[in-house]
Enzyme design. Structure first.
Site, PDB file in Angstrom:
ATOM      1  CB  ALA A  15      13.174  31.675 -21.038  1.00  0.00           C
ATOM      2  CB  SER A  16      15.576  32.219 -16.152  1.00  0.00           C
ATOM      3  OG  SER A  16      14.432  32.001 -15.370  1.00  0.00           O
ATOM      4  CG  LEU A  19      13.424  21.725 -20.371  1.00  0.00           C
ATOM      5  CD1 LEU A  19      13.932  20.294 -20.516  1.00  0.00           C
ATOM      6  CD2 LEU A  19      11.904  21.717 -20.265  1.00  0.00           C
ATOM      7  CD  GLU A 223      20.127   9.658 -14.979  1.00  0.00           C
ATOM      8  OE1 GLU A 223      19.797  10.169 -16.059  1.00  0.00           O
ATOM      9  OE2 GLU A 223      19.609   9.975 -13.888  1.00  0.00           O
ATOM     10  CG  ASP A 242      12.012  11.314 -12.629  1.00  0.00           C
ATOM     11  OD1 ASP A 242      11.534  12.339 -13.140  1.00  0.00           O
ATOM     12  OD2 ASP A 242      13.229  11.053 -12.642  1.00  0.00           O
ATOM     13  CG  HIS A 247      11.043   8.381 -19.757  1.00  0.00           C
ATOM     14  ND1 HIS A 247      10.374   9.399 -20.402  1.00  0.00           N
ATOM     15  CD2 HIS A 247      11.917   8.988 -18.911  1.00  0.00           C
ATOM     16  CE1 HIS A 247      10.828  10.568 -19.956  1.00  0.00           C
ATOM     17  NE2 HIS A 247      11.753  10.347 -19.051  1.00  0.00           N
ATOM     18  NE  ARG A 378      23.757  -1.738 -26.068  1.00  0.00           N
ATOM     19  CZ  ARG A 378      24.663  -1.950 -27.031  1.00  0.00           C
ATOM     20  NH1 ARG A 378      25.235  -0.959 -27.659  1.00  0.00           N
ATOM     21  NH2 ARG A 378      24.989  -3.180 -27.361  1.00  0.00           N
ATOM     22  CD  GLN A 380      19.566   7.089 -23.153  1.00  0.00           C
ATOM     23  OE1 GLN A 380      19.268   7.941 -23.951  1.00  0.00           O
ATOM     24  NE2 GLN A 380      19.341   7.256 -21.864  1.00  0.00           N
ATOM     25  CG  LEU A 387      18.711 -11.855 -33.994  1.00  0.00           C
ATOM     26  CD1 LEU A 387      17.494 -11.780 -33.063  1.00  0.00           C
ATOM     27  CD2 LEU A 387      18.212 -12.051 -35.432  1.00  0.00           C
TER      28      LEU A 387
HETATM   29  C1  BG6 Z   1      13.845  12.625 -17.177  1.00  0.00           C
HETATM   30  C2  BG6 Z   1      13.858  12.298 -15.704  1.00  0.00           C
HETATM   31  O1  BG6 Z   1      12.550  12.550 -17.678  1.00  0.00           O
HETATM   32  O2  BG6 Z   1      14.649  11.711 -17.866  1.00  0.00           O
HETATM   33  C3  BG6 Z   1      15.276  12.307 -15.174  1.00  0.00           C
HETATM   34  O3  BG6 Z   1      13.098  13.277 -15.025  1.00  0.00           O
HETATM   35  C4  BG6 Z   1      16.149  11.418 -15.995  1.00  0.00           C
HETATM   36  O4  BG6 Z   1      15.295  11.913 -13.820  1.00  0.00           O
HETATM   37  C5  BG6 Z   1      16.006  11.746 -17.473  1.00  0.00           C
HETATM   38  O5  BG6 Z   1      17.479  11.612 -15.575  1.00  0.00           O
HETATM   39  C6  BG6 Z   1      16.761  10.757 -18.311  1.00  0.00           C
HETATM   40  O6  BG6 Z   1      16.766  11.150 -19.641  1.00  0.00           O
HETATM   41  P1  BG6 Z   1      17.879  10.609 -20.617  1.00  0.00           P
HETATM   42  O7  BG6 Z   1      17.437  11.064 -21.949  1.00  0.00           O
HETATM   43  O8  BG6 Z   1      19.160  11.213 -20.161  1.00  0.00           O
HETATM   44  O9  BG6 Z   1      17.876   9.117 -20.432  1.00  0.00           O
END
Ligand code: BG6
Length: 474
Positions: A15-16, A19, A223, A242, A247, A378, A380, A387
């Site tokens: 918790a510290s 995340l 990013e 990662d 994802h 999209r 984000q 379309l």
């Molecule tokens: C995380 C990765 O799972 O997703 C990070 O470990 C990344 O490296 C992050 O920056 C991106 O998440 P979001 O929601 O900001 O696109």
């Protein structure tokens, strides 16, 4: 009638950490402000840092913001109420005594017989020992039902097929698969949840969703920021582990899977696994890897990856990867899926682009070539579904131009798009497993990337440099 949850405890292990502060606490607070958490709830932080309840509250208070429309005074009232439900226990992850203390504390707070969610906001090496301690103190002889105990774990779920299998096995000795909620926060994002709806609740897309009409599919995640502050973790993983293995492959599964028989977690998972198993594994000839190098942007020097104090000078870790996937089934044979993931790029953006084939027999005279249609989802920023169609430009002559049929969330909907963690935490509390990763999915997705990860490591392949803030290797 809103679904009311039964009283419960949420224990955050670790918790510290970052995340907890950046994602979990704000998400819990939003749920609280929306009256989606039960009144009788205790949020108990557990970690090694020497804090007490008041100090813990001090560390989290500045991460509480009222995202939903609440008057300022009401917002402060909610914050105080919420903070009064937050507690802290200092202990060691592998110490049964610490967990007994945690259990006693929960009893003292008053919900000892109630349901408990354990959120593992810690690295994998620690979550196994913590899960072990939980097993010995809390869940023994009371695996699932009433009261329930559920364990949430965050990626990384291993580094490759083998280590992931080991993690799955170690965890299965302690908990049932049904108790484990593996989070891929992308599955909690609003637009990603919409992919299945778009495909299976609209008649118009599914008939075209195959290699007869689709030319290629691109799934891109970029990013603007580099790895500052996280390079210690990142250098041991790289962008393929990662972002791509989890994802992006989850998005591939949702875009490519067959229609599930129903909307249950089992049926969805079966179809995702079936799709992932038909993806050819990635090899060196269908991937490009890169690493960002320093550059000057608007007069400011942006340091390269290797300049980070937590990165060894000779690190070969990739911060960018572009892979081409081939899916070996009747629906997708011949349609490349291009996956891109990169840090320190020119934009921050996540997008799915479905590019349709060109019309085979054009009857219109036009200046230049007529583009083909594309559907852009999209994720984000600025959630949208667009379309791209070919349209007559208004006027007396016949000029064709590309135009967009747009669904921009910000202008179309009044509702605030919830953060992915809000949705996912709520689903764990409700026991809804649809948006969580099951062991078979993990295995299938690691099998896609492990061969190339092994070759990159064994053959010490040097990533190509690209400038910080650019669009990747040229
Ligand atoms: C995380 C990765 O799972 O997703 C990070 O470990 C990344 O490296 C992050 O920056 C991106 O998440 P979001 O929601 O900001 O696109």
């Amino acid at each position: 009638m809103p679904y009311r949850l039964k009283p419960c405890n949420i224990v955050i292990i670790g918790a510290s950490g970052d995340l907890t502060r950046r994602k979990l606490i704000p998400a819990l607070f939003s749920l609280y402000c929306n009256d989606l958490l039960p009144d009788q709830i205790a949020i108990i932080g557990f970690a090694r840092s020497d804090l007490d309840d008041l100090k813990f509250r001090d560390t989290i208070v500045r991460y509480l913001t009222c995202r939903y429309e609440l008057e300022q005074s009401k917002c402060h009232e909610k914050m105080n109420e919420f903070l009064n439900k937050c507690f802290y226990v200092c202990g060691n992850y592998n110490s049964i005594d610490s967990f007994i203390e945690l259990k006693d504390r929960i009893r003292e707070i008053g919900f000892s017989e109630e349901n408990t969610l354990f959120y593992m906001a810690v690295p994998p090496s620690i979550f196994i020992e913590s899960a072990n301690s939980i097993h010995h103190t809390f869940t023994k002889g009371n695996k699932l039902q009433n009261p329930w105990s559920r364990i949430v774990i965050e990626k990384p779920f291993g580094r490759d097929s083998e280590s992931s299998k080991k993690l799955i096995n170690s965890l299965s000795e302690i908990s049932d698969e049904e108790q484990i909620y593996r989070i891929d926060h992308y599955l909690g994002k609003e637009v990603i949840q919409n992919v299945m709806i778009l495909r299976f609740a609209n008649l118009i897309f599914e008939p075209l969703w195959n290699n007869r009409f689709i030319d290629s599919i691109s799934i891109s995640w970029t990013e603007k920021i580099g790895c500052e502050g996280r390079a210690g973790y990142f250098d041991n993983y790289g962008i393929i582990r990662d972002v791509m293995q989890n994802h992006l492959l989850q998005i591939v599964a949702l875009v490519g899977m067959e229609k599930p028989e129903n909307f249950s977690a089992e049926c969805i998972c079966d179809k995702k696994v079936e799709l992932l198993k038909s993806v050819n594994s990635i090899d060196l000839d269908n991937i490009t890897v890169g690493q960002y190098a320093n550059s000057t942007i608007n007069g400011k020097n942006e340091p390269g990856y290797l300049e980070d104090p937590d990165v060894p000078d000779d690190s070969l870790t990739e911060t960018y990867a572009k892979a081409t996937l081939a899916i070996n089934n009747d629906r997708w044979k011949g349609v490349p899926f291009y996956l891109t993931a990169g840090k320190a790029m020119s934009t921050s953006m996540t997008e799915i682009r479905i590019s349709f084939k060109k019309i085979s027999n054009p009857i219109f005279n036009s200046h230049g070539e007529i583009n083909s249609n594309s559907l852009v989802i999209r994720v984000q920023p600025n959630e949208a579904i667009e379309l791209n169609i070919i349209n007559k430009l208004p006027g007396l002559d016949q000029q064709l131009e590309e135009a967009k049929l747009n669904l921009h969330y910000a202008s179309a909907f009044q509702q605030i798009v919830p953060d992915a963690y809000e949705r996912l935490i709520l689903d764990v509390l409700r026991g809804d497993r649809n948006l969580f990763i099951r062991a078979e999915e993990l295995e299938a997705s690691w099998n896609i990337v492990t061969p190339v990860l092994n070759r990159l490591e064994q053959e010490k392949i040097k990533p190509e440099f690209y400038a910080f803030g650019s669009s990747g290797p040229i």
